[in-house]
Write an enzyme that holds these catalytic residues in place. Structure first.
Site, mmCIF file in Angstrom:
data_model
loop_
_atom_site.group_PDB
_atom_site.id
_atom_site.type_symbol
_atom_site.label_atom_id
_atom_site.label_comp_id
_atom_site.label_asym_id
_atom_site.label_seq_id
_atom_site.Cartn_x
_atom_site.Cartn_y
_atom_site.Cartn_z
ATOM 1 N N ARG A 61 0.818 -1.218 0.000
ATOM 2 C CA ARG A 61 0.000 0.000 0.000
ATOM 3 C C ARG A 61 0.851 1.268 0.000
ATOM 4 N NH1 ARG A 61 -2.794 -0.121 5.126
ATOM 5 N NH2 ARG A 61 -1.264 1.455 5.699
ATOM 6 N N TYR A 114 -17.599 19.043 -12.816
ATOM 7 C CA TYR A 114 -18.049 17.664 -13.072
ATOM 8 C C TYR A 114 -19.120 17.288 -12.018
ATOM 9 C CZ TYR A 114 -17.672 12.552 -13.359
ATOM 10 O OH TYR A 114 -17.941 11.208 -13.460
ATOM 11 N N ASP A 186 -8.989 20.962 -12.117
ATOM 12 C CA ASP A 186 -9.196 19.706 -12.843
ATOM 13 C C ASP A 186 -8.674 19.889 -14.265
ATOM 14 O OD1 ASP A 186 -10.251 17.644 -14.475
ATOM 15 O OD2 ASP A 186 -11.940 17.326 -13.117
ATOM 16 N N LYS A 211 -9.324 9.019 -18.459
ATOM 17 C CA LYS A 211 -9.556 9.545 -19.823
ATOM 18 C C LYS A 211 -8.281 9.385 -20.665
ATOM 19 C CE LYS A 211 -13.099 10.988 -17.444
ATOM 20 N NZ LYS A 211 -14.115 10.017 -17.112
HETATM 21 C C1 LIG Z 1 -13.651 16.558 -16.021
HETATM 22 C C2 LIG Z 1 -13.769 15.283 -15.260
HETATM 23 N N1 LIG Z 1 -13.178 15.189 -14.064
HETATM 24 C C3 LIG Z 1 -13.265 14.076 -13.334
HETATM 25 C C4 LIG Z 1 -13.956 12.972 -13.784
HETATM 26 C C5 LIG Z 1 -14.038 11.758 -12.915
HETATM 27 O O1 LIG Z 1 -13.227 10.727 -13.377
HETATM 28 P P1 LIG Z 1 -13.559 9.199 -13.055
HETATM 29 O O2 LIG Z 1 -14.667 8.802 -13.990
HETATM 30 O O3 LIG Z 1 -12.274 8.495 -13.294
HETATM 31 O O4 LIG Z 1 -13.991 9.130 -11.632
HETATM 32 C C6 LIG Z 1 -14.583 13.007 -15.022
HETATM 33 C C7 LIG Z 1 -15.318 11.831 -15.530
HETATM 34 O O5 LIG Z 1 -16.019 11.881 -16.512
HETATM 35 C C8 LIG Z 1 -14.497 14.207 -15.780
HETATM 36 O O6 LIG Z 1 -15.107 14.319 -16.977
#
Ligand SMILES: Cc1ncc(COP(=O)(O)O)c(C=O)c1O
Length: 392
Positions: A61, A114, A186, A211
């Protein structure tokens, strides 16, 4: 054996760093890639060695050569002191928030955030007596009016992943730091190849590695990179919560990083081609894509970012939601599903949750992810979709 960089190595450009970083031979040995270490227990030679932690690796871990390689690559790209890895992008966002707030604080979240991060703030953080105020993504330095003495965090997502507003990070960060608040960003859309938020005023750069880092729609991963005191807080919370990512997912993300530059180049080029084609269609009111010089966020995008990814929005002129649904259902090359950043094209008709600034676009919104297919085929598919809706 790969030659190692040293203090005489000249600074490398981002595409080179994507290939070179995280490949220290103490992690990879003579191989190009690090091993995929599946580990819980790590053995020591003696009780003394274990009790005095006289070993680089102590417990699965707490890190392995696989996690070290991915973290080192992300640190190199961000010039950060440390990177923490999470089982999803959402975990990276929620833990970054938890690491920078305390009960009784107020936080400022962009209204284009998001959705599940909004949900986390509206539920878990609210239960901790943390007040969330959503702000207009276009507010810039005007965010100052929202600050109170207990405001501890500003959270940006730029461009917003549904509505694609570009946000003025340097202007917002300047205000936030004057008020002693942390700035979280983000950066999933631009990726560290095209934008390093830490160089523009952010304290934590968050990526949904699910992504473009993974890039093949087969990994769930989040990352958060930071410097200085913020890094220490993040590392402490991450460690005390026992967060861990499986080695195969870490390996796939690292593998994805090696080809990120070439994939993003193609995603951007194809997205531009499709976006320009859509702009000329009578059914389309607006294409929401900051690289287009007609986009309201173009100037900030050009100032701050060196490139783009393949995700954008399309506002359909006076269509009903039912027509938008029929259009997407008719497409054959665009999958219908959550997420983006993989090699395949996707189309959705998203709901836009807003509370600070109403979203009135004049028609339903489509979100398209332009994958690595031939754009002539994608355009033919979209054309067939328009014909299908026109035929009623
Ligand atoms: C801009 C953005 N940030 C964060 C996330 C969250 O990522 P995860 O799906 O890996 O939890 C997403 C998911 O679509 C996203 O579009």
């Amino acid at each position: 054996m790969a030659k190692q960089d040293d203090e005489n190595t000249p600074p490398r450009r981002p595409a080179t760093r994507l290939v070179r970083s995280g490949r220290d031979k103490s992690l990879t040995g003579p191989f190009i890639n690090p091993p995929v270490i599946h580990a819980s227990t790590v053995l020591f030679d003696s009780v003394d060695d274990m009790n005095h932690r006289r070993q680089r690796y102590e417990y699965g871990r707490r890190g392995t050569p696989t996690s070290d390689a991915l973290e080192a690559a992300l640190n190199d790209l961000h010039k950060s002191d440390g990177t923490t890895l999470y089982p999803s992008g959402l975990t990276a966002a929620s833990i970054a928030l938890l690491a920078t707030v305390k009960a009784g604080d107020r936080i400022l979240l962009t209204d284009c955030i998001y959705g599940p991060v909004r949900h986390f703030a509206d539920t878990a953080l609210k239960n901790l007596n943390i007040e969330t105020v959503y702000y207009d993504p276009l507010v810039g330095a005007g965010i100052e009016t929202l600050f109170t003495p207990n405001t501890s965090v500003v959270y940006l997502e730029s461009p917003g992943s549904l509505t694609f507003e570009m946000q003025d990070l340097p202007a917002i960060a300047e205000v936030a730091h004057r008020h002693g608040a942390s700035v979280l960003f983000d950066n999933t859309w631009a990726t560290p190849l095209h934008f390093n938020p830490l160089d523009h005023g952010a304290d934590i750069a968050i990526i949904a590695g699910t992504k473009y880092l993974g890039g093949h729609a087969d990994v769930m991963l989040g990352t958060a990179s930071a410097r200085g005191a913020t890094w220490k807080r993040l590392k402490e919370l991450h460690g005390s919560m026992g967060l861990h990512v499986g080695p195969d997912d870490m390996y796939l993300a690292l593998r994805g990083i090696r080809t990120l530059a070439i994939r993003l180049e193609r995603h951007e080029k194809s997205a531009m081609t499709v976006a320009r084609w859509l702009q000329a269609r009578p059914e389309v009111g607006r294409v929401l894509y900051p690289p287009l010089d007609t986009d309201p966020g173009h100037a900030i995008w050009k100032r701050d970012m060196t490139g783009a990814s393949g995700l954008f929005g399309v506002v359909l002129n006076g269509w009903s939601n039912e027509q938008a649904r029929q259009f997407v259902d008719r497409l054959t090359l665009f999958g219908i599903g959550a997420s983006w950043g993989g090699f395949e094209s996707l189309a959705t008709v998203p709901h836009v949750p807003r509370t600070a600034t109403p979203w009135h676009a004049g028609g339903p919104l489509l979100r398209l992810h332009i994958g690595l297919e031939d754009t002539a085929d994608l355009i033919a598919d979209l054309e067939a979709g328009f014909a299908h809706v026109a035929a009623g």
